[in-house]
Design a protein around this motif. Structure first.
Motif, PDB file in Angstrom:
ATOM      1  N   LYS A  50      -0.497  -0.254   8.506  1.00 14.03           N
ATOM      2  CA  LYS A  50      -0.118  -1.296   7.539  1.00 14.03           C
ATOM      3  C   LYS A  50       0.555  -2.469   8.238  1.00 14.03           C
ATOM      4  O   LYS A  50       1.163  -2.332   9.305  1.00 14.03           O
ATOM      5  N   ASN A  51       0.428  -3.638   7.602  1.00 13.90           N
ATOM      6  CA  ASN A  51       1.119  -4.833   8.071  1.00 13.90           C
ATOM      7  C   ASN A  51       1.924  -5.433   6.933  1.00 13.90           C
ATOM      8  O   ASN A  51       1.430  -5.597   5.823  1.00 13.90           O
ATOM      9  N   THR A  52       3.187  -5.747   7.213  1.00  9.21           N
ATOM     10  CA  THR A  52       4.019  -6.459   6.238  1.00  9.21           C
ATOM     11  C   THR A  52       4.562  -7.747   6.853  1.00  9.21           C
ATOM     12  O   THR A  52       5.364  -8.435   6.247  1.00  9.21           O
ATOM     13  N   GLY A  53       4.134  -8.059   8.064  1.00  6.60           N
ATOM     14  CA  GLY A  53       4.610  -9.254   8.752  1.00  6.60           C
ATOM     15  C   GLY A  53       3.729 -10.458   8.489  1.00  6.60           C
ATOM     16  O   GLY A  53       2.638 -10.357   7.932  1.00  6.60           O
ATOM     17  N   SER A  54       4.198 -11.622   8.917  1.00  6.99           N
ATOM     18  CA  SER A  54       3.457 -12.864   8.742  1.00  6.99           C
ATOM     19  C   SER A  54       2.453 -13.046   9.878  1.00  6.99           C
ATOM     20  O   SER A  54       2.795 -12.914  11.045  1.00  6.99           O
ATOM     21  N   VAL A  55       1.197 -13.336   9.503  1.00  7.17           N
ATOM     22  CA  VAL A  55       0.142 -13.574  10.496  1.00  7.17           C
ATOM     23  C   VAL A  55      -0.413 -14.973  10.255  1.00  7.17           C
ATOM     24  O   VAL A  55      -0.869 -15.282   9.156  1.00  7.17           O
ATOM     25  N   ARG A  56      -0.363 -15.815  11.272  1.00  3.51           N
ATOM     26  CA  ARG A  56      -0.865 -17.174  11.085  1.00  3.51           C
ATOM     27  C   ARG A  56      -1.378 -17.757  12.395  1.00  3.51           C
ATOM     28  O   ARG A  56      -1.100 -17.228  13.464  1.00  3.51           O
ATOM     29  N   GLY A  57      -2.138 -18.840  12.278  1.00  4.81           N
ATOM     30  CA  GLY A  57      -2.631 -19.451  13.497  1.00  4.81           C
ATOM     31  C   GLY A  57      -3.831 -20.341  13.307  1.00  4.81           C
ATOM     32  O   GLY A  57      -4.146 -20.768  12.198  1.00  4.81           O
ATOM     33  N   LYS A  58      -4.521 -20.578  14.422  1.00  2.76           N
ATOM     34  CA  LYS A  58      -5.609 -21.553  14.455  1.00  2.76           C
ATOM     35  C   LYS A  58      -6.952 -20.918  14.757  1.00  2.76           C
ATOM     36  O   LYS A  58      -7.806 -21.529  15.370  1.00  2.76           O
ATOM     37  N   ALA A  59      -7.149 -19.674  14.394  1.00  2.00           N
ATOM     38  CA  ALA A  59      -8.431 -19.011  14.657  1.00  2.00           C
ATOM     39  C   ALA A  59      -8.597 -17.811  13.739  1.00  2.00           C
ATOM     40  O   ALA A  59      -7.726 -17.518  12.931  1.00  2.00           O
ATOM     41  N   THR A  60      -9.713 -17.113  13.866  1.00  2.00           N
ATOM     42  CA  THR A  60     -10.018 -15.953  13.035  1.00  2.00           C
ATOM     43  C   THR A  60      -8.887 -14.924  13.077  1.00  2.00           C
ATOM     44  O   THR A  60      -8.465 -14.508  14.152  1.00  2.00           O
ATOM     45  N   LEU A  61      -8.405 -14.546  11.885  1.00  2.00           N
ATOM     46  CA  LEU A  61      -7.317 -13.568  11.839  1.00  2.00           C
ATOM     47  C   LEU A  61      -7.340 -12.759  10.557  1.00  2.00           C
ATOM     48  O   LEU A  61      -7.952 -13.141   9.569  1.00  2.00           O
ATOM     49  N   GLY A  62      -6.659 -11.620  10.609  1.00  2.00           N
ATOM     50  CA  GLY A  62      -6.580 -10.737   9.453  1.00  2.00           C
ATOM     51  C   GLY A  62      -5.226 -10.064   9.370  1.00  2.00           C
ATOM     52  O   GLY A  62      -4.526  -9.933  10.373  1.00  2.00           O
ATOM     53  N   GLY A  63      -4.863  -9.619   8.180  1.00  2.00           N
ATOM     54  CA  GLY A  63      -3.571  -8.967   7.999  1.00  2.00           C
ATOM     55  C   GLY A  63      -3.428  -7.704   8.824  1.00  2.00           C
ATOM     56  O   GLY A  63      -2.420  -7.485   9.484  1.00  2.00           O
ATOM     57  N   VAL A  64      -4.452  -6.856   8.809  1.00  2.00           N
ATOM     58  CA  VAL A  64      -4.419  -5.628   9.607  1.00  2.00           C
ATOM     59  C   VAL A  64      -5.087  -5.863  10.951  1.00  2.00           C
ATOM     60  O   VAL A  64      -4.543  -5.547  12.004  1.00  2.00           O
ATOM     61  N   CYS A  65      -6.299  -6.428  10.927  1.00  2.00           N
ATOM     62  CA  CYS A  65      -7.097  -6.594  12.138  1.00  2.00           C
ATOM     63  C   CYS A  65      -7.826  -7.936  12.105  1.00  2.00           C
ATOM     64  O   CYS A  65      -8.384  -8.308  11.069  1.00  2.00           O
ATOM     65  N   GLY A  66      -7.832  -8.661  13.216  1.00  2.00           N
ATOM     66  CA  GLY A  66      -8.504  -9.959  13.246  1.00  2.00           C
ATOM     67  C   GLY A  66     -10.013  -9.815  13.235  1.00  2.00           C
ATOM     68  O   GLY A  66     -10.702 -10.273  12.324  1.00  2.00           O
ATOM     69  N   VAL A  67     -10.554  -9.176  14.257  1.00  2.00           N
ATOM     70  CA  VAL A  67     -11.993  -8.934  14.365  1.00  2.00           C
ATOM     71  C   VAL A  67     -12.229  -7.424  14.442  1.00  2.00           C
ATOM     72  O   VAL A  67     -11.592  -6.733  15.234  1.00  2.00           O
ATOM     73  N   ASN A  68     -13.146  -6.939  13.593  1.00  2.00           N
ATOM     74  CA  ASN A  68     -13.526  -5.525  13.628  1.00  2.00           C
ATOM     75  C   ASN A  68     -14.986  -5.462  14.054  1.00  2.00           C
ATOM     76  O   ASN A  68     -15.900  -5.617  13.253  1.00  2.00           O
ATOM     77  N   SER A  69     -15.228  -5.263  15.348  1.00  2.00           N
ATOM     78  CA  SER A  69     -16.568  -5.287  15.905  1.00  2.00           C
ATOM     79  C   SER A  69     -17.065  -3.868  16.180  1.00  2.00           C
ATOM     80  O   SER A  69     -16.573  -3.204  17.097  1.00  2.00           O
ATOM     81  N   TYR A  70     -17.987  -3.396  15.352  1.00  2.00           N
ATOM     82  CA  TYR A  70     -18.535  -2.046  15.482  1.00  2.00           C
ATOM     83  C   TYR A  70     -17.439  -0.975  15.396  1.00  2.00           C
ATOM     84  O   TYR A  70     -17.624   0.142  15.856  1.00  2.00           O
ATOM     85  N   GLY A  71     -16.303  -1.332  14.828  1.00  2.00           N
ATOM     86  CA  GLY A  71     -15.184  -0.399  14.708  1.00  2.00           C
ATOM     87  C   GLY A  71     -15.019   0.078  13.275  1.00  2.00           C
ATOM     88  O   GLY A  71     -15.798  -0.257  12.384  1.00  2.00           O
ATOM     89  N   THR A  72     -13.970   0.876  13.051  1.00  2.00           N
ATOM     90  CA  THR A  72     -13.693   1.426  11.725  1.00  2.00           C
ATOM     91  C   THR A  72     -12.240   1.182  11.332  1.00  2.00           C
ATOM     92  O   THR A  72     -11.327   1.462  12.113  1.00  2.00           O
ATOM     93  N   ILE A  73     -12.042   0.659  10.127  1.00  2.00           N
ATOM     94  CA  ILE A  73     -10.700   0.479   9.551  1.00  2.00           C
ATOM     95  C   ILE A  73     -10.653   1.325   8.282  1.00  2.00           C
ATOM     96  O   ILE A  73     -11.442   1.113   7.364  1.00  2.00           O
ATOM     97  N   THR A  74      -9.747   2.300   8.233  1.00  2.00           N
ATOM     98  CA  THR A  74      -9.685   3.239   7.109  1.00  2.00           C
ATOM     99  C   THR A  74      -8.252   3.423   6.616  1.00  2.00           C
ATOM    100  O   THR A  74      -7.330   3.548   7.420  1.00  2.00           O
ATOM    101  N   GLY A 102     -13.397   0.815  18.090  1.00  2.00           N
ATOM    102  CA  GLY A 102     -12.217   1.655  17.943  1.00  2.00           C
ATOM    103  C   GLY A 102     -11.979   2.040  16.496  1.00  2.00           C
ATOM    104  O   GLY A 102     -12.706   1.642  15.592  1.00  2.00           O
ATOM    105  N   THR A 103     -10.925   2.822  16.281  1.00  2.00           N
ATOM    106  CA  THR A 103     -10.553   3.276  14.945  1.00  2.00           C
ATOM    107  C   THR A 103      -9.130   2.834  14.627  1.00  2.00           C
ATOM    108  O   THR A 103      -8.230   2.989  15.447  1.00  2.00           O
ATOM    109  N   VAL A 104      -8.955   2.262  13.451  1.00  2.00           N
ATOM    110  CA  VAL A 104      -7.622   1.904  12.964  1.00  2.00           C
ATOM    111  C   VAL A 104      -7.469   2.596  11.616  1.00  2.00           C
ATOM    112  O   VAL A 104      -8.180   2.267  10.667  1.00  2.00           O
ATOM    113  N   ARG A 105      -6.572   3.579  11.540  1.00  2.00           N
ATOM    114  CA  ARG A 105      -6.440   4.278  10.265  1.00  2.00           C
ATOM    115  C   ARG A 105      -4.978   4.519   9.890  1.00  2.00           C
ATOM    116  O   ARG A 105      -4.118   4.658  10.751  1.00  2.00           O
TER     117      ARG A 105
END
Length: 229
Positions: free
Chosen positions: A118-142, A112-115
């Motif tokens: 923005k994120n200004t919230g708190s992201v936390r937990g017990k696994a792979t995570l990211g501020g904008v996107c946790g996993v980007n698999s064959y996708g695009t972040i712009t 998919g595409t994420v363009r």
């Protein structure tokens, strides 16, 4: 008066998995949605939208003052994205209980595409995570950025300011300004880069880790990182 958890009606995400994906076009016209509440530590595909299909397009909407807690694949805007997110924002708390795929905006972005998000919230937990996107698999972040604290409490989880795990994906013209902390595979832009491409990105936030951590990327397995600082 005092607000208690019992005052919230639990939100039911729109599009709940592959067989019931959201495939329409949703234009929020710049409005924001607040007060969404979700708390089920065994659930997956959680957010304003749960699962966005390849033809789905979400644009111009913000989710704020909301709370999402789940098992895997969750984010303020959507849990899984196979379509397109444009000009979306999250300023809510996103908490993952167990498995991969957690992001402030989008949990799991697959092809998919994420363009312009923005994120200004708190992201936390017990696994792979990211501020904008946790996993980007064959996708695009712009043209995306993160200003919310990102933290993970377990080992062997990828955590990044923009993206946790960039798996054969592309991240470009994106940045992070908030603190990113974890145990290993911790990066200001991306926690890990597996054969992916990261271009024209920067990090200004503090990065804390025990091993495999870096200002831009924590661990790189193939792929390219170009013109980043």
């Amino acid at each position: 008066g005092k607000v208690s958890e019992s005052d919230f009606i639990e939100w039911e995400p729109i599009g709940t998995g592959f067989s019931n994906a959201y495939t329409g076009t949703f234009d929020g016209q710049g409005y924001t949605i607040s007060g969404l509440y979700f708390n089920d530590s065994s659930a997956k595909d959680v957010g304003l939208f749960g699962y966005i299909g390849a033809n789905g397009k979400i644009s111009n909407v913000g989710v704020l003052d909301s709370y999402f807690k789940f098992k895997e694949n969750g984010g303020g805007i959507c849990g899984e994205n196979y379509g397109e997110l444009q000009n979306c924002s999250n300023s809510s708390t996103v908490i993952c209980n167990m498995q991969d795929g957690t992001g402030g905006v989008c949990g799991y972005n697959s092809k998919g595409t994420v363009r312009d998000c923005k994120n200004t919230g708190s992201v936390r937990g017990k696994a792979t995570l990211g501020g904008v996107c946790g996993v980007n698999s064959y996708g695009t972040i712009t043209n995306c950025f993160n200003e919310g604290t990102v933290s993970v409490t377990v080992t062997s989880a990828n955590v990044g300011g923009v993206c946790g795990n960039n798996y054969s994906g592309t991240i470009k013209c994106s940045y992070n300004t908030a603190s990113v902390s974890g145990q290993e595979y911790v990066g200001g832009v991306s926690g890990a880069n597996y054969y992916g491409t990261i271009t024209n990105c920067f990090n200004k936030g503090t990065v804390n880790g025990a091993e495999y951590f870096g200002g831009v990327c924590g661990a790189k397995y193939g792929g390219t990182i170009t013109n980043c600082y």
